[in-house]
Design a protein around this motif. Sequence first.
Motif, PDB file in Angstrom:
ATOM      1  N   TYR A  31       0.909  -1.350   0.247  1.00 19.44           N
ATOM      2  CA  TYR A  31      -0.122  -0.131   0.213  1.00 19.44           C
ATOM      3  C   TYR A  31       0.447   1.555  -0.092  1.00 19.44           C
ATOM      4  O   TYR A  31       0.359   2.523   0.243  1.00 19.44           O
ATOM      5  CB  TYR A  31      -1.169  -0.696   1.515  1.00 19.44           C
ATOM      6  N   PHE A  32       1.651   1.379  -0.655  1.00 21.09           N
ATOM      7  CA  PHE A  32       2.976   2.049   0.249  1.00 21.09           C
ATOM      8  C   PHE A  32       2.384   3.641  -1.492  1.00 21.09           C
ATOM      9  O   PHE A  32       3.165   4.171  -1.016  1.00 21.09           O
ATOM     10  CB  PHE A  32       4.655   2.026   0.434  1.00 21.09           C
ATOM     11  N   GLU A  33       2.112   2.597  -2.430  1.00 20.50           N
ATOM     12  CA  GLU A  33       1.855   3.014  -3.421  1.00 20.50           C
ATOM     13  C   GLU A  33       0.869   4.463  -3.624  1.00 20.50           C
ATOM     14  O   GLU A  33       0.676   6.171  -3.684  1.00 20.50           O
ATOM     15  CB  GLU A  33       1.653   2.201  -4.590  1.00 20.50           C
ATOM     16  N   ILE A  82       9.942   2.762  -6.349  1.00 20.84           N
ATOM     17  CA  ILE A  82      10.312   3.955  -7.378  1.00 20.84           C
ATOM     18  C   ILE A  82      10.590   3.870  -8.554  1.00 20.84           C
ATOM     19  O   ILE A  82      10.384   4.284  -9.486  1.00 20.84           O
ATOM     20  CB  ILE A  82      12.198   2.940  -7.640  1.00 20.84           C
ATOM     21  N   VAL A  83       9.166   2.143  -9.114  1.00 23.47           N
ATOM     22  CA  VAL A  83       9.252   2.485 -10.695  1.00 23.47           C
ATOM     23  C   VAL A  83       7.765   3.769 -10.983  1.00 23.47           C
ATOM     24  O   VAL A  83       7.611   3.994 -11.275  1.00 23.47           O
ATOM     25  CB  VAL A  83       8.682   1.092 -11.531  1.00 23.47           C
ATOM     26  N   ILE A 136       8.148  14.408  -3.318  1.00 27.39           N
ATOM     27  CA  ILE A 136       8.224  13.650  -1.971  1.00 27.39           C
ATOM     28  C   ILE A 136       9.945  13.174  -1.990  1.00 27.39           C
ATOM     29  O   ILE A 136      10.831  12.393  -2.739  1.00 27.39           O
ATOM     30  CB  ILE A 136       7.060  12.997  -2.010  1.00 27.39           C
ATOM     31  N   ASN A 137      10.704  13.496  -0.771  1.00 24.40           N
ATOM     32  CA  ASN A 137      11.765  12.445  -0.589  1.00 24.40           C
ATOM     33  C   ASN A 137      11.133  11.344  -0.338  1.00 24.40           C
ATOM     34  O   ASN A 137      11.007  10.908   0.926  1.00 24.40           O
ATOM     35  CB  ASN A 137      12.350  13.261  -0.025  1.00 24.40           C
ATOM     36  N   ILE A 138      11.875  10.058  -0.627  1.00 24.26           N
ATOM     37  CA  ILE A 138      11.584   9.197   0.251  1.00 24.26           C
ATOM     38  C   ILE A 138      13.346   8.144   0.456  1.00 24.26           C
ATOM     39  O   ILE A 138      13.680   8.332  -0.672  1.00 24.26           O
ATOM     40  CB  ILE A 138      10.347   7.583  -0.540  1.00 24.26           C
ATOM     41  N   GLN A 139      13.464   8.410   1.604  1.00 27.79           N
ATOM     42  CA  GLN A 139      14.290   7.085   2.527  1.00 27.79           C
ATOM     43  C   GLN A 139      14.012   5.521   3.171  1.00 27.79           C
ATOM     44  O   GLN A 139      12.754   5.352   2.721  1.00 27.79           O
ATOM     45  CB  GLN A 139      14.768   7.820   3.534  1.00 27.79           C
ATOM     46  N   PRO A 140      14.775   4.840   1.425  1.00 26.47           N
ATOM     47  CA  PRO A 140      16.374   5.208   2.064  1.00 26.47           C
ATOM     48  C   PRO A 140      16.306   5.251   0.331  1.00 26.47           C
ATOM     49  O   PRO A 140      17.160   4.973  -0.318  1.00 26.47           O
ATOM     50  CB  PRO A 140      16.809   3.549   2.789  1.00 26.47           C
ATOM     51  N   ILE A 165      18.653   1.474 -13.321  1.00 28.52           N
ATOM     52  CA  ILE A 165      17.763   3.212 -12.990  1.00 28.52           C
ATOM     53  C   ILE A 165      18.558   4.031 -13.077  1.00 28.52           C
ATOM     54  O   ILE A 165      18.284   5.150 -13.963  1.00 28.52           O
ATOM     55  CB  ILE A 165      16.795   2.799 -12.082  1.00 28.52           C
ATOM     56  N   LYS A 166      19.838   4.490 -12.868  1.00 29.01           N
ATOM     57  CA  LYS A 166      19.992   5.910 -12.901  1.00 29.01           C
ATOM     58  C   LYS A 166      21.145   5.602 -14.245  1.00 29.01           C
ATOM     59  O   LYS A 166      21.144   7.007 -14.534  1.00 29.01           O
ATOM     60  CB  LYS A 166      21.171   5.451 -11.708  1.00 29.01           C
ATOM     61  N   ASN A 167      20.790   4.982 -14.485  1.00 26.01           N
ATOM     62  CA  ASN A 167      22.042   4.524 -16.100  1.00 26.01           C
ATOM     63  C   ASN A 167      20.262   5.226 -17.142  1.00 26.01           C
ATOM     64  O   ASN A 167      20.238   5.759 -17.886  1.00 26.01           O
ATOM     65  CB  ASN A 167      21.902   3.117 -16.306  1.00 26.01           C
TER      66      ASN A 167
END
Length: 316
Positions: free
Chosen positions: A161-163, A207-208, A219-223, A311-313
């Motif tokens: 349920y985090f999305e 992340i997706v 929004i900034n999500i850690q980690p 993801i970064k690439n």
Amino acid sequence: MLKIVGDLCNMSCYYCYEERKDMSSEREVFCSSRDVIEFLNGYKDYLSVFIVFHGGEPLLADKKVICEILEFLDKNFINNYNIQFQTNGTLLDHEWINIFNKYSSKISLSISLDPIGDFDLRRSNSFKYRERVIENLKLINKSKIKNIGIISVAHKYNINYFEAFTNELITLGIKNLTINKYRTQNLYNDKYYISEEEYNNMLKKLIVHLIKEKIYRNINIQPIISLLSNNPNRLCTYLADTYKCKYFKVFYNKNNYRDYCNHLKDEVRSVDLKCLKCDIYNWCGSGCLAEKKDRTFCTSRRNLKLFLEEIKNENR
């Protein structure tokens, strides 16, 4: 970490690692502002200090005591220092907000809230805590305090349920979210437990979602934000530093003080030799040294690292 109300709390959440069930314990020893100031006085010349009012629930403390401590910090800490209140958010009111407003440039609030999911492990026996927290978040958003974050715990009943939860927080104006994994020493016989693999798969999915919906700037999500950053990671659960548990100092009162992280109940533990020899140790950091590692830990962390690199690439 200043635990000046001990473990006393007005809630009784199922997964609290403080193992608090109610407010009836007689083991709490409240300390005076004088004792806290005497403790803090030893750190006033440090170049950088992060001070966390913790609990239990720190807002059960006497407001006068908190004001005296904040005033001392304001007048005596001349270098870089920041203050955070780790709170369940249910006791925030106009009085507390007015106190925080006076020191708003130095204060951040970390407020506990989870997605409800199929079952909410945060609970109160006397009030509807979630509605109260959300109303208080709306109240705080009108204050001078700009550094406000939510800290959540991912467990078996809310991991999917985090999305939706992230979207909810964005609508509430929340800019920061930290998602921790449910803590237990009983890895395979705890109905709330999720494996490291399940936790990491949730992070990948989130992340997706952030990228697909183009809300990663909202929004900034850690980690996640630290793991995707090119800057050195400072999250202790990923920090490759054998001394990391000793960067925490925990103060209950003048007779009860720990020279290491409060998650450790007895003594500082060493990093496993196998971890130190691992080729991704500098990225992984061996996790939290207070936690047992399940059988998925190493493989899933390695897979998460590969996923983040992809993801970064792809999104450079």
